[in-house]
Write a protein that holds these residues in place. Structure first.
Motif, short mmCIF file in Angstrom:
data_model
loop_
_atom_site.label_atom_id
_atom_site.label_comp_id
_atom_site.label_asym_id
_atom_site.label_seq_id
_atom_site.Cartn_x
_atom_site.Cartn_y
_atom_site.Cartn_z
N ILE A 64 0.86 -1.18 0.00
CA ILE A 64 0.00 0.00 0.00
C ILE A 64 0.89 1.23 0.00
CG2 ILE A 64 -1.96 1.16 1.07
CD1 ILE A 64 -2.49 -1.76 0.23
N VAL A 65 0.74 2.09 -1.00
CA VAL A 65 1.61 3.26 -1.14
C VAL A 65 0.77 4.52 -1.06
CG1 VAL A 65 3.30 4.45 -2.58
CG2 VAL A 65 3.17 1.94 -2.61
N ASP A 66 1.03 5.34 -0.05
CA ASP A 66 0.37 6.63 0.10
C ASP A 66 1.18 7.66 -0.67
OD1 ASP A 66 -0.59 9.12 0.92
OD2 ASP A 66 -0.99 8.46 2.97
N LEU A 67 0.64 8.11 -1.81
CA LEU A 67 1.39 9.02 -2.67
C LEU A 67 1.50 10.42 -2.10
CD1 LEU A 67 0.02 7.82 -6.12
CD2 LEU A 67 2.27 7.34 -5.12
N GLU A 68 0.65 10.76 -1.15
CA GLU A 68 0.78 12.06 -0.50
C GLU A 68 2.03 12.08 0.38
OE1 GLU A 68 -1.69 15.09 2.47
OE2 GLU A 68 -2.71 13.38 1.55
N ALA A 73 7.32 8.28 -5.35
CA ALA A 73 7.18 6.85 -5.62
C ALA A 73 6.77 6.64 -7.08
CB ALA A 73 6.15 6.23 -4.69
N CYS A 74 7.36 5.65 -7.72
CA CYS A 74 7.02 5.33 -9.11
C CYS A 74 5.79 4.44 -9.14
CB CYS A 74 8.19 4.63 -9.80
SG CYS A 74 7.90 4.26 -11.54
N VAL A 75 4.75 4.89 -9.80
CA VAL A 75 3.53 4.09 -9.93
C VAL A 75 3.74 3.09 -11.06
CG1 VAL A 75 1.05 4.13 -10.40
CG2 VAL A 75 2.11 5.99 -9.08
N ARG A 76 3.80 1.81 -10.67
CA ARG A 76 4.10 0.73 -11.62
C ARG A 76 3.06 -0.36 -11.52
NH1 ARG A 76 10.44 -0.61 -10.72
NH2 ARG A 76 9.84 -2.28 -12.16
N PHE A 77 2.75 -0.94 -12.68
CA PHE A 77 1.77 -2.02 -12.75
C PHE A 77 2.42 -3.39 -12.97
CE2 PHE A 77 -1.10 1.54 -14.38
CZ PHE A 77 -1.55 1.83 -13.11
N ASP A 78 3.72 -3.49 -12.74
CA ASP A 78 4.40 -4.77 -12.87
C ASP A 78 4.67 -5.39 -11.50
OD1 ASP A 78 6.26 -2.86 -12.14
OD2 ASP A 78 7.89 -3.72 -13.34
N ARG A 79 4.00 -4.88 -10.46
CA ARG A 79 4.13 -5.43 -9.12
C ARG A 79 2.80 -5.23 -8.40
NH1 ARG A 79 8.88 -1.54 -7.06
NH2 ARG A 79 9.79 -2.60 -8.84
N VAL A 82 -1.22 -1.14 -4.27
CA VAL A 82 -2.32 -0.18 -4.33
C VAL A 82 -1.71 1.19 -4.09
CG1 VAL A 82 -4.52 0.56 -3.36
CG2 VAL A 82 -3.96 -1.88 -3.44
N TYR A 83 -1.86 2.08 -5.06
CA TYR A 83 -1.34 3.44 -4.95
C TYR A 83 -2.52 4.37 -4.67
CZ TYR A 83 2.65 1.30 -7.35
OH TYR A 83 3.70 0.49 -7.71
N LEU A 84 -2.40 5.16 -3.63
CA LEU A 84 -3.49 6.04 -3.21
C LEU A 84 -3.06 7.50 -3.34
CD1 LEU A 84 -4.49 4.14 0.07
CD2 LEU A 84 -5.60 3.98 -2.17
N GLY A 85 -3.82 8.28 -4.13
CA GLY A 85 -3.53 9.69 -4.28
C GLY A 85 -3.05 10.02 -5.68
N THR A 86 -2.56 11.22 -5.83
CA THR A 86 -2.08 11.70 -7.13
C THR A 86 -0.58 11.46 -7.26
OG1 THR A 86 -3.77 13.43 -7.14
CG2 THR A 86 -1.89 13.71 -8.63
N PRO A 87 -0.14 10.78 -8.32
CA PRO A 87 1.29 10.57 -8.49
C PRO A 87 2.04 11.89 -8.52
CG PRO A 87 0.04 9.19 -10.01
CD PRO A 87 -0.94 10.13 -9.37
N GLY A 88 3.24 11.90 -7.96
CA GLY A 88 4.03 13.11 -7.89
C GLY A 88 4.48 13.60 -9.26
N ALA A 103 -2.71 -4.63 -10.07
CA ALA A 103 -2.35 -3.44 -9.29
C ALA A 103 -3.43 -2.40 -9.47
CB ALA A 103 -1.00 -2.90 -9.74
N LEU A 104 -3.42 -1.41 -8.56
CA LEU A 104 -4.51 -0.45 -8.50
C LEU A 104 -3.95 0.95 -8.22
CD1 LEU A 104 -7.60 -1.25 -8.56
CD2 LEU A 104 -7.60 -0.85 -6.10
N LEU A 105 -4.42 1.93 -8.99
CA LEU A 105 -4.14 3.34 -8.72
C LEU A 105 -5.48 4.02 -8.46
CD1 LEU A 105 -2.52 5.99 -8.64
CD2 LEU A 105 -2.67 6.05 -11.15
N VAL A 106 -5.66 4.57 -7.25
CA VAL A 106 -6.91 5.24 -6.87
C VAL A 106 -6.58 6.71 -6.64
CG1 VAL A 106 -8.90 5.23 -5.34
CG2 VAL A 106 -7.63 3.10 -5.74
N GLN A 107 -7.15 7.57 -7.48
CA GLN A 107 -6.84 8.99 -7.44
C GLN A 107 -8.06 9.82 -7.06
OE1 GLN A 107 -4.12 10.31 -10.83
NE2 GLN A 107 -5.11 8.52 -11.75
N PRO A 108 -7.83 10.99 -6.49
CA PRO A 108 -8.95 11.88 -6.21
C PRO A 108 -9.53 12.44 -7.51
CG PRO A 108 -6.88 12.99 -5.77
CD PRO A 108 -6.54 11.56 -6.07
N ALA A 109 -10.83 12.67 -7.50
CA ALA A 109 -11.50 13.23 -8.68
C ALA A 109 -12.77 13.92 -8.23
CB ALA A 109 -11.83 12.12 -9.68
#
Length: 404
Positions: A64-68, A73-79, A82-88, A103-109
């Motif tokens: 679990i990666v908190d992007l805030e 952190a590099c958002v990658r789909f080869d591992r 769960v990435y939470l937030g907006t990628p830097g 893998a999962l990227l969940v962003q605010p919208a």
């Protein structure tokens, strides 16, 4: 352009390629079984991940990666993650990464209706719900990612459907994928500030961007039609890369983490359709060169037939769609196979060859001077290096372009 083949030579080549593909299919076994990697064996223990009022149930083994808290952190789909937030804006990604798993990227919208669309060629779901946007990737376990989406109340279709229509955008001028000089490619498209810093302080004028493919590992937070047009107006040119299915040989650089070629003609055609759709949505219009990225493999009768069938179908379909075909590969695998079998396949219009010899030239002793001779080459001459320009550090591969 490569010399045109006569109708008779093309028919003979087609028969030869058909025989090779048939032999490869017999050697591989049933469709989909050829050298497939085992499905992930995550623990059955699960945990709930909550974000903006939504709860996703995922395997407890997933990171679990908190992007805030970790914006670089590099958002990658080869591992599994769960990435939470907006990628830097400036993720610390490797120069090269390939492969796909769950893998999962969940962003605010902003508030949105609950909806899910799937691109089965790229093995990706796009979902929206109240205050979130979700990108869900899958490799060998589509059911697992469906279960994760359902756990948050997101609807999921029972069978793969056609991907949602991509928005139409105005095409860039025809020279968007033409350039002669120094370029680089990076796993994820850099931020605007990074692009500006490198434009002003480096000798690079072209960038390789990964526009799609089910084995594209890095997320592309910045890669939009607006981003592409802005870079074009500021002087950048492009070589769009599509990371589709990969050779299935043992010892290949992509390994078991990549979905392999098992049905060359059908999968090569589907890759071309998807590459063209993704390219058009970014503003790369007809006539642009779209490069199929085929990582290094150990040539052999079966794998060579698969690769040639795949890239031949990719090229033929792109031509039918009005695009030019490019192919990226190592001089000792893809390039060698294309040269040896050039009478039997439709050669890509541009070759992007990898030989990390540190020499910035598009000439190479392994490539006959009569092939890809009319400004139809890119040489990736340094790989997996890190450079800093204008105070911005990016991991890249260096390339020399001669594409008209």
């Amino acid at each position: 352009m490569p010399p045109a083949r006569s109708p008779q030579s093309r028919r003979t080549g087609a028969r030869t390629l058909t025989v090779l593909l048939a032999a490869a299919a017999l050697a591989a076994g049933p469709l989909g079984a050829a050298r497939s990697a085992p499905r992930p064996t995550d623990s059955e223990d699960v945990t709930q991940v909550s974000y903006r009022g939504h709860a996703f149930t995922v395997p407890a083994s997933w990171q679990i990666v908190d992007l805030e808290k970790h914006p670089d952190a590099c958002v990658r789909f080869d591992r599994h993650a769960v990435y939470l937030g907006t990628p830097g804006a400036n993720q610390k990604c490797p120069a090269r990464a390939s492969g796909r798993t769950e893998a999962l990227l969940v962003q605010p919208a902003r508030a949105a209706e609950r909806a899910v669309s799937e691109n089965p060629t790229a093995r990706t779901y796009r979902a929206t719900a109240d205050r979130i946007t979700v990108t869900a990737a899958y490799g060998y376990d589509r059911t697992r990612i469906q279960d994760v989406l359902r756990s948050a109340g997101l609807p999921v279709t029972a069978t793969p459907g056609a991907p949602a229509a991509l928005p139409a955008v105005a095409a860039l001028p025809a020279d968007a994928t033409s350039f002669r000089g120094e370029g680089f490619d990076a796993c994820t498209a850099p931020s605007q500030s990074a692009m500006d810093a490198w434009r002003d302080n480096s000798g690079y004028g072209a960038i390789g961007v990964y526009i799609g493919g089910l084995n594209r590992a890095c997320a592309q937070q910045h890669l939009t039609a607006d981003w592409v047009r802005t870079q074009y107006t500021r002087g950048w040119r492009f070589f769009p890369l599509y990371v589709g299915r990969q050779p299935s040989s043992d010892g290949g650089s992509c390994g078991g983490g990549c979905a392999a070629i098992t049905s060359p003609v059908a999968q090569g055609t589907a890759a071309a359709d998807d590459a063209a759709a993704q390219a058009a949505a970014l503003g790369f219009g007809k006539g642009a060169v779209l490069y199929n990225d085929l990582e290094h493999y150990e040539p052999g009768k079966t794998v060579t037939a698969q690769v040639l069938g795949y890239i031949d179908a990719y090229t033929e379909r792109l031509h039918a769609l009005g695009y030019r075909s490019g192919a990226y590969g190592n001089t000792s695998s893809l390039v060698a196979d294309l040269i040896a079998n050039r009478a039997d396949v439709t050669l890509p219009d541009v070759i992007h060859f990898a030989r990390w010899n540190g020499t910035s030239t598009t000439s190479d002793a392994s490539i006959p001077s009569t092939l890809w001779a009319k400004h139809q080459r890119i040489h990736q001459y340094v790989g997996d290096t890190t450079e800093t320009h204008g105070g911005v550090t990016i991991s890249i591969d260096r390339d020399r372009l001669d594409v008209d």
